[in-house]
Design an enzyme around this catalytic site. Structure first.
Site, PDB file in Angstrom:
ATOM      1  N   LYS A   1     -19.915 -12.741 -15.808  1.00  0.00           N
ATOM      2  CA  LYS A   1     -19.202 -13.013 -14.368  1.00  0.00           C
ATOM      3  C   LYS A   1     -20.540 -13.295 -13.466  1.00  0.00           C
ATOM      4  O   LYS A   1     -20.481 -14.257 -12.332  1.00  0.00           O
ATOM      5  CB  LYS A   1     -18.394 -12.112 -13.906  1.00  0.00           C
ATOM      6  CG  LYS A   1     -17.254 -11.984 -14.333  1.00  0.00           C
ATOM      7  CD  LYS A   1     -16.329 -10.595 -14.187  1.00  0.00           C
ATOM      8  CE  LYS A   1     -15.065 -10.552 -14.995  1.00  0.00           C
ATOM      9  NZ  LYS A   1     -14.260  -9.491 -14.923  1.00  0.00           N
TER      10      LYS A   1
ATOM     11  N   GLN B   1     -14.272  -3.571 -12.341  1.00  0.00           N
ATOM     12  CA  GLN B   1     -14.153  -3.854 -13.934  1.00  0.00           C
ATOM     13  C   GLN B   1     -13.333  -2.746 -14.654  1.00  0.00           C
ATOM     14  O   GLN B   1     -13.570  -1.396 -14.546  1.00  0.00           O
ATOM     15  CB  GLN B   1     -15.455  -4.136 -14.692  1.00  0.00           C
ATOM     16  CG  GLN B   1     -15.297  -4.595 -16.191  1.00  0.00           C
ATOM     17  CD  GLN B   1     -14.661  -5.912 -16.316  1.00  0.00           C
ATOM     18  OE1 GLN B   1     -14.969  -6.766 -15.530  1.00  0.00           O
ATOM     19  NE2 GLN B   1     -13.769  -6.470 -17.273  1.00  0.00           N
TER      20      GLN B   1
ATOM     21  N   ASP C   1     -10.034 -10.347  -7.818  1.00  0.00           N
ATOM     22  CA  ASP C   1      -9.220 -10.386  -9.065  1.00  0.00           C
ATOM     23  C   ASP C   1      -7.686 -10.349  -8.910  1.00  0.00           C
ATOM     24  O   ASP C   1      -6.857 -10.663  -9.760  1.00  0.00           O
ATOM     25  CB  ASP C   1      -9.267  -8.836  -9.593  1.00  0.00           C
ATOM     26  CG  ASP C   1     -10.346  -8.812 -10.744  1.00  0.00           C
ATOM     27  OD1 ASP C   1     -10.610  -9.744 -11.365  1.00  0.00           O
ATOM     28  OD2 ASP C   1     -10.644  -7.675 -11.041  1.00  0.00           O
TER      29      ASP C   1
END
Ligand code: NAP
Length: 291
Positions: free
Chosen positions: A52, A96, A119
């Site tokens: 990322k 995460q 997200d």
């Protein structure tokens, strides 16, 4: 059969994003900024976050990595989420997953400001997606929709079977395919589904998001179907340097000859998932979802 090349498509989209970012910055705007919170040292999570950050560099985003050890408390993590929510320089951030057992993932997700939830996991974004309002869509389903569009695959009126009902892949995927934009007739299958073989074998579009290597065999695929393989399971291999390779949910060699389009693993859905996070961050920086 035509291979759906997610790697190539993702490269094209990254170039488009980089052009957009350059134009923004040249016009005096600040660089889009994605922050990532990483807890612990899980190998998979480390790899995903490293990708990322690399992706951010490639398109001209600023990125920040915030690390905590495995023994971080929920309060400490919530405090950092709150700080990022209020940090005007951060356009979007991710935490995460998975998180250690002492921390409620849902509590952390719900603490993220939906305007920065790139997200797309916050219930506000999920709810907005369900009723077709502008929102951050979770990356994997968003990447798959983008692939279907860029390959001009007809979805309207098609029978689509999604195998898997997780909150991050199967369920949002099924919702997006049934929206007016895609217009498919959708069935969501899961571990309690009866007659799964027949169900899949009747699908015009089959999306496998199970996490079981080569689960979908040739007899589960209709001639001419479009097959999207989301599965990525690390299996041991003596042919790679790492000692592992990624396996999809579809028995590619059996299925490829039968279908009209298929995504490979690796190089199909994975790169599109990565690029979808960049797309969401750019939308956040431009304040295009929440004005
Ligand atoms: P998950 O949360 O474990 O969900 C798996 C789903 O598959 C569940 O709904 C489960 O049903 C269903 N399932 C399991 N066994 C089944 C069976 N025998 N028959 C029918 N359905 C079955 O997994 P996930 O997070 O959605 O991820 C799925 C796969 O996609 C994994 O391999 C993951 O690594 C991969 N993935 C890839 C990307 C990418 O970018 N390429 C991104 C995300 C995930 P129940 O609900 O009944 O348990």
């Amino acid at each position: 059969m035509r291979l759906i090349d997610g790697k190539q498509t993702a490269t094209e989209i990254k170039k488009e994003i980089a052009i957009d970012v350059k134009a923004m910055v040249d016009a005096g705007a600040k660089q889009p900024h994605l922050a990532a919170i990483l807890v612990g040292h899980d190998g998979g999570s480390e790899t995903y976050v490293a990708f990322k950050i690399k992706d951010c560099e490639e398109v001209g985003f600023k990125s920040s990595l915030i690390r905590f050890e495995d023994d971080v408390t929920e309060e400490e993590l919530l405090a950092k989420v709150d700080e990022l929510n209020r940090d005007a320089d951060v356009d979007g951030f991710i935490v995460q997953l998975p998180l250690p057992k002492q921390i409620s993932e849902q509590k952390i997700i719900e603490a993220i400001d939906p305007r920065k939830d790139v997200d797309g996991f916050h219930p506000i974004n999920v709810g907005r997606m369900v009723i077709g309002l502008p929102c951050f869509v979770s990356a994997t389903p968003d990447g798959i929709v983008e692939l279907l569009k860029r390959y001009h695959i007809e979805t309207s009126g098609k029978d689509c079977v999604v195998v898997g009902r997780s909150n991050i892949v199967g369920r949002p995927m099924s919702v997006l395919m049934s929206q007016k934009e895609m217009n498919a007739t959708v069935t969501v299958a899961h571990s309690r589904t009866k007659n799964l073989v027949e169900l899949c074998a009747n699908a015009d579009i089959l999306i496998a998001a199970i996490g079981s290597p080569e689960f979908v065999k040739g007899n589960m695929v209709k001639d001419g179907a479009v097959v999207i393989d989301v599965g990525t399971t690390r299996v041991k291999s003596d042919k790679t340097k790492s000692g592992f390779k990624l396996k999809g949910d579809v028995a590619f060699d059996e299925v490829a000859g039968k279908c009209s389009y298929i995504t490979p693993v690796p190089g199909g859905v994975g790169p599109m998932t990565r690029v979808a996070l960049l797309k969401n961050t750019l939308l956040a920086a431009k304040k295009e979802i929440y004005k």
